[in-house]
Design an enzyme around this catalytic site. Sequence first.
Site, PDB file in Angstrom:
ATOM      1  N   GLY A 134     -10.315  -3.743   1.136  1.00  0.00           N
ATOM      2  CA  GLY A 134      -9.386  -3.951   2.245  1.00  0.00           C
ATOM      3  C   GLY A 134      -9.524  -2.872   3.296  1.00  0.00           C
ATOM      4  N   THR A 166       0.914  -1.121   0.000  1.00  0.00           N
ATOM      5  CA  THR A 166       0.000   0.000   0.000  1.00  0.00           C
ATOM      6  C   THR A 166       0.952   1.168   0.000  1.00  0.00           C
ATOM      7  OG1 THR A 166      -1.555  -1.215   1.379  1.00  0.00           O
ATOM      8  CG2 THR A 166      -1.700   1.157   1.504  1.00  0.00           C
ATOM      9  N   THR A 221      -0.558  -0.321   6.741  1.00  0.00           N
ATOM     10  CA  THR A 221      -0.313  -1.162   5.580  1.00  0.00           C
ATOM     11  C   THR A 221      -0.113  -2.590   6.048  1.00  0.00           C
ATOM     12  OG1 THR A 221       1.341  -1.733   3.904  1.00  0.00           O
ATOM     13  CG2 THR A 221       2.109  -0.384   5.722  1.00  0.00           C
ATOM     14  N   GLY A 222      -0.481  -3.544   5.191  1.00  0.00           N
ATOM     15  CA  GLY A 222      -0.300  -4.945   5.559  1.00  0.00           C
ATOM     16  C   GLY A 222      -1.483  -5.769   5.119  1.00  0.00           C
ATOM     17  N   LYS A 223      -1.861  -6.724   5.956  1.00  0.00           N
ATOM     18  CA  LYS A 223      -2.954  -7.628   5.618  1.00  0.00           C
ATOM     19  C   LYS A 223      -4.272  -6.946   5.988  1.00  0.00           C
ATOM     20  CE  LYS A 223      -4.947 -11.353   4.575  1.00  0.00           C
ATOM     21  NZ  LYS A 223      -5.553 -12.110   5.675  1.00  0.00           N
ATOM     22  N   GLY A 224      -4.982  -6.514   4.970  1.00  0.00           N
ATOM     23  CA  GLY A 224      -6.182  -5.706   5.193  1.00  0.00           C
ATOM     24  C   GLY A 224      -7.150  -6.283   6.199  1.00  0.00           C
TER      25      GLY A 224
END
Lengths: 319, 326
Positions: A217, A187, A237-240
Amino acid sequence: MGWAIALHGGAGDIPLNLPPERREPREAALRHCLDIGVAALKHNKSPLDVVELVVRELENNPHFNAGKGSVLTTDGTVEMEACIMDGRTKKCGAVSGLTTVVNAISLARLVMEKTPHIYLAFDGAEAFAREQGVETTDKSHFITSENIERLKQAKEANRVQIDYTQPIPKEPTKETTVADGDSQIGTVGCVAVDNQGNLATATSTGGLVNKMVGRIGDTPIIGAGTYANGFCAVSATGKGESIIQATVARDVAALMEYKGLSLEEAAAYVVGECAPKGTAGLVAVSAKGEVTMQFNTTGMFRACATEDGHSEIAIWPSV
Amino acid sequence: MGGWAIAIHGGAGVDPNLPVERQETAKQLLTRCLNIGISALRSSLPSIDVVELVVRELEADPFFNSGRGSALTTKGTVEMEASIMDGPGRRCGAVSGVSTVKSPVSLARLVMEKSPHSYLAFSGAEEFARQQGVETVDNEYFITEDNVGMLKLAKEANTILFDYRIPTHGLDTCSAAVDSPLVMNGLPISVYAPETVGCVVVDSKGRCAAATSTGGLMNKMMGRIGDSPLIGAGTYACDLCGVSCTGEGEAIIRGTLAREVAAVMEYKGLGLQQAVDYVVKERLDQGKAGLIAVSKDGEVAFGYNCVGMFRGCATEDGFMEVGIWE
């Protein structure tokens, strides 16, 4: 007090042996975006203007998962989403499911400023974009060969899973590590505060590799991937899916407000305790001009600078 | 303390001139749905199942703004959204832009349990619905005469007053008969229209859950998403509580209202009712909204800062109440 800015190009499983040809262009981009953000702050541009212009720059760079260079859905298409929030007024704007808009973050800002709504998505958002006359282009503009390759490898990995006749795992390991070692999740985002303590945040993304068509997300969900108020501005940011559950961005601010934690402590708690390991990173600034960049993944493309002269560009944890 | 508790709502911001027969119909519907939830709880169904089944019932009835009876978009179509959250583990599922699925809340649950994601929208959500084999109908099924009439009214007012491209200083000379023009997000938006349904439950094991479902704002722009499908805004559940909100979506989103109730309980140590009161008073700025909440200890609470909220609540010790006004 003083101005401060931080930006990120995605947190994830960025391998330590990332080859120079993959590392250097991103580092250069982070440096360039930091420079233009800092210059804008020095020229007294509002934090809202600053975060928008920095994120536009990151969207235009094909090396990050936003705008051009967005990862692909399972159908091989691009569906972009973005969100912007003004900490001073708590006004916000968000968009999802964009396919032809060159700068999703600017459309999000128009939703905030030119409609009675906060969030527009898919066909409705695209129609609004045309009404507003923002720059649009052919869908193919956003697709890069790197991402075509990432999608291919993700699908191959999924096929292997199915061969083992195991049910789709509910636990978060939906990302597949690609042969070239690049992170699948990412992201872009930027947070800024001026020397009056006005805060703003902006986040933009193409989402998850091989995501289902229509998947949304954390990025456009106020309080999950993006949030700003009078205490701080946060872009995650990362795993939504994990960031949504943990309401990451809101919780950093809530911990500061309700428990009196400092920016650093609040961010460390949320990243360390509230989101599972390997799923989240964030950048944040406080009204007092402090900055923090934290992540529980292998790395996070990031950069920051403060008025007192401190600046940093990094990918992995600082020693 | 302890024991199960349930609360439901049919929307905050009620027309003060709502005819008495309509008020009665609303109360009967709320009572019926509450009783369905109570039976389920007495049969030891877990809270996540109870919130889904109660919201399905509310969606099926055309009285409130969800499922059948949803508010209409500016094009006269229906775009529904819903979300559901299971306190233990904070699993969640949400959908937006659903146009043929009979029960959006059930689709949201399937997103939570049968997809690798938390939120699906528009054609992707519809495609998932087909893959899952859920019951689908034509978009016309959801459209009621009442709402077609409301849309017409909203449009008449809008073309003179509330079109966001037209500056507001023509308001006082406008001839359209609007008693109380609403302002939302700093811009005039719409006439009174019912607003969202929701349910929160804590079962006898102390597990909280929440679900919310809506057709959204009357005369909304195509593709507009409100607070109902946004985790942390319209819906939230964790170990401590379950919350469902209703009212001006934009204000609820800015205030991350549902998460806020849980956050002040968790980080400030407030009790449920205190948390609800605090959030309604301090976190809505100019916005009008309401919410219902339950705590893991079997408490139930609600609050709103507008004229009325259709609601009902019940607890295991026999308390039961349905209401609209203060």
